[in-house]
Motif scaffolding. Structure first.
Motif, short mmCIF file in Angstrom:
data_model
loop_
_atom_site.label_atom_id
_atom_site.label_comp_id
_atom_site.label_asym_id
_atom_site.label_seq_id
_atom_site.Cartn_x
_atom_site.Cartn_y
_atom_site.Cartn_z
N VAL A 32 0.75 -1.64 0.15
CA VAL A 32 -0.04 0.33 0.17
C VAL A 32 0.69 1.71 -0.13
O VAL A 32 0.60 2.41 0.11
N ASP A 33 1.95 1.25 -0.11
CA ASP A 33 3.41 2.21 0.05
C ASP A 33 3.02 2.77 -1.44
O ASP A 33 2.93 2.29 -1.74
N ASP A 34 3.90 4.34 -1.15
CA ASP A 34 3.78 5.10 -2.31
C ASP A 34 5.07 3.99 -3.73
O ASP A 34 3.99 4.26 -4.65
N LYS A 35 5.68 4.00 -3.29
CA LYS A 35 6.81 3.08 -4.55
C LYS A 35 6.13 2.30 -4.89
O LYS A 35 5.81 1.91 -6.23
N SER A 36 5.39 1.29 -3.64
CA SER A 36 4.58 -0.03 -4.67
C SER A 36 3.43 0.82 -5.08
O SER A 36 3.57 -0.02 -6.76
N GLN A 37 2.68 1.75 -5.46
CA GLN A 37 1.68 2.02 -5.89
C GLN A 37 2.06 2.69 -7.73
O GLN A 37 1.24 2.85 -8.24
N GLN A 38 3.55 2.97 -7.89
CA GLN A 38 3.73 3.52 -8.48
C GLN A 38 4.82 1.98 -9.71
O GLN A 38 4.94 2.56 -11.20
N LEU A 39 4.58 0.88 -9.30
CA LEU A 39 4.70 -0.24 -10.33
C LEU A 39 3.41 -0.07 -11.15
O LEU A 39 4.85 -0.91 -12.57
N ASP A 40 2.87 -0.81 -11.23
CA ASP A 40 2.27 -1.29 -12.29
C ASP A 40 2.23 0.42 -13.35
O ASP A 40 2.17 0.22 -14.60
N ASP A 41 2.16 1.55 -13.24
CA ASP A 41 2.28 2.05 -14.15
C ASP A 41 4.02 2.29 -14.40
O ASP A 41 4.01 2.47 -16.07
N ALA A 42 5.04 2.01 -13.81
CA ALA A 42 6.05 2.67 -14.17
C ALA A 42 6.23 1.25 -15.84
O ALA A 42 7.02 1.47 -16.57
N PHE A 43 5.53 -0.26 -14.89
CA PHE A 43 5.95 -1.37 -16.16
C PHE A 43 5.15 -0.57 -17.48
O PHE A 43 5.21 -1.45 -18.51
N SER A 44 3.58 -0.76 -17.37
CA SER A 44 2.68 -0.15 -18.10
C SER A 44 3.33 1.21 -19.12
O SER A 44 3.18 0.70 -20.67
N LYS A 45 4.01 1.56 -18.66
CA LYS A 45 4.71 2.74 -19.63
C LYS A 45 6.16 1.93 -19.80
O LYS A 45 6.47 1.62 -21.58
N LEU A 46 6.39 1.40 -19.73
CA LEU A 46 7.59 0.22 -20.40
C LEU A 46 7.79 -0.63 -21.77
O LEU A 46 7.60 -0.51 -22.72
N PHE A 47 6.79 -1.16 -21.06
CA PHE A 47 5.64 -2.03 -22.41
C PHE A 47 4.62 -1.66 -23.41
O PHE A 47 4.22 -2.31 -24.12
N GLY A 48 4.67 -1.04 -22.72
CA GLY A 48 3.56 0.94 -23.71
C GLY A 48 2.21 0.05 -23.88
O GLY A 48 1.10 -0.39 -24.63
N LEU A 249 14.43 -0.07 -13.66
CA LEU A 249 14.01 0.78 -14.36
C LEU A 249 14.47 1.93 -14.74
O LEU A 249 14.44 2.00 -16.62
N LYS A 250 14.83 2.59 -14.40
CA LYS A 250 15.24 4.56 -13.94
C LYS A 250 16.51 4.41 -15.12
O LYS A 250 17.40 2.85 -15.30
N ASP A 251 16.41 5.35 -16.00
CA ASP A 251 17.21 5.56 -17.23
C ASP A 251 17.88 3.83 -17.62
O ASP A 251 19.17 3.88 -18.11
#
Length: 340
Positions: A32-48, A249-251
């Motif tokens: 439920v933490d902030d970092k975990s909540q960013q994962l779906d968006d980060a990987f969705s951007k990676l895979f398009g 994933l960063k950079d």
């Protein structure tokens, strides 16, 4: 130099720094933490495309929990007989799949070929409650012999799966090395090829302990998370898994690390060939499988080179694995170093 595995390496600095940064404050547990909540968006951007991410701390958990959402307790998973899930995951698939069975087939260089897969699935004759019917196909990218499925090969397998109404799973413990070798967009060998679930490796490529189950079908999330919890793989301090993945994933750190490992393997293959060793397969990723005589093997060991015998390819076969921090310049002068 230790080439026994890419698991022997330290944590890469960027990921270590991300872990340390999470020690400055408290955070909510269990994802439920902030970092975990960013994962779906980060990987969705990676895979398009929209994906759901379920982090775990081990590659085994990523494979067997990821597969658990694709097969019933009475079904079968078609895989290569050299597949990691068949040879090195104990009975994990059956455990998390509630009894699901591995159905093994052959193929060159640890690859399943689309035509052979189509023939295998076509020839299967269901026998009602008495038989185990295939429900899912599992492939490994890069394979257990360091070879890489091309974009066309994976898309052909995906087409066969769709024609036979099979789910498709990809063991991507060395997915980064495959993408680096192919120089393709990661979607070309996953979502656009019909992959339903990917185990996205990070531990072998610089992380401390995290691999991600990537779900290209969001409806699989609940079952996958339930299996993760039941199996004891839900971290309370979930943010430390998420922090590793976000830093990875960063950079494009994941790709930079993989490219370095692949370049090191190419250099090592050249050096070993100069010592009259013969690759069992053309080097593509970061793993090398080498045939050489006992004299050369002893000479390398005496020089402090660490590697493993690989008897499944013959008594003169050995495996060398390069990593994100392998010393390429030292590898290039290896023949001079050992005095051969």
């Amino acid at each position: 130099m230790n080439f026994s595995s890419d698991n022997v390496t330290p944590i890469c600095p960027e990921i270590l720094a991300a872990i340390v940064a999470e020690s400055d404050a408290s955070a909510l547990p269990y994802g439920v933490d902030d970092k975990s909540q960013q994962l779906d968006d980060a990987f969705s951007k990676l895979f398009g495309t929209e994906v759901c991410v379920v982090p775990v701390a081990t590659g085994t958990a990523a494979n067997v929990i990821g597969l658990s959402g694709l097969v019933s307790p009475f079904g079968g998973v078609v895989c290569h007989h050299h597949a990691h899930i068949n040879v090195t995951e104990s009975t994990g698939v059956a455990f998390y799949g509630g009894g699901a069975k591995l159905l093994c087939m052959d193929g060159p260089s640890a690859k399943i070929e689309a035509d052979a897969l189509d023939a295998y699935l076509t020839s299967h004759v269901p026998n009602g409650m008495h038989s185990v019917d295939p429900e899912c196909v599992a492939i490994t990218q890069s394979t257990e012999f360091g070879t890489v499925y091309s974009v066309d090969e994976i898309q052909a397998i995906g087409s066969v799966c769709q024609n036979h109404q099979m789910r498709l799973f990809m063991d991507g413990a060395r997915f980064a090395n495959a993408v680096a070798a192919l120089d393709c967009h990661p979607s070309e060998i996953t979502s656009k090829a019909g992959v339903d679930v990917l185990s996205f490796g990070a531990t072998k490529n610089g992380a401390l302990a995290v691999d991600a189950i990537i779900l290209f079908d969001p409806e699989l999330r609940r079952k996958t998370e339930q299996n993760r919890k039941r199996g004891g793989h839900l971290f309370s301090k979930h943010r430390y898994l998420a922090a590793q993945l976000l830093a990875y994933l960063k950079d494009d750190l994941w790709l930079r690390n993989a490219r370095h490992a692949n370049e090191a393997a190419t250099a090592l293959a050249k050096s070993l060939s100069g010592l009259d060793a013969t690759p069992a397969f053309a080097p593509q990723g970061n793993e090398l499988f080498i045939h050489m005589d006992g004299r050369l093997a002893a000479k390398l060991r005496d020089a402090g080179i660490v590697f493993r015998p690989w008897p499944s390819l013959g008594p003169d076969a050995y495996r060398f694995v390069c990593a994100w921090n392998s010393p390429i310049e030292m590898i290039k002068v290896l023949p001079d170093t050992i005095g051969v």
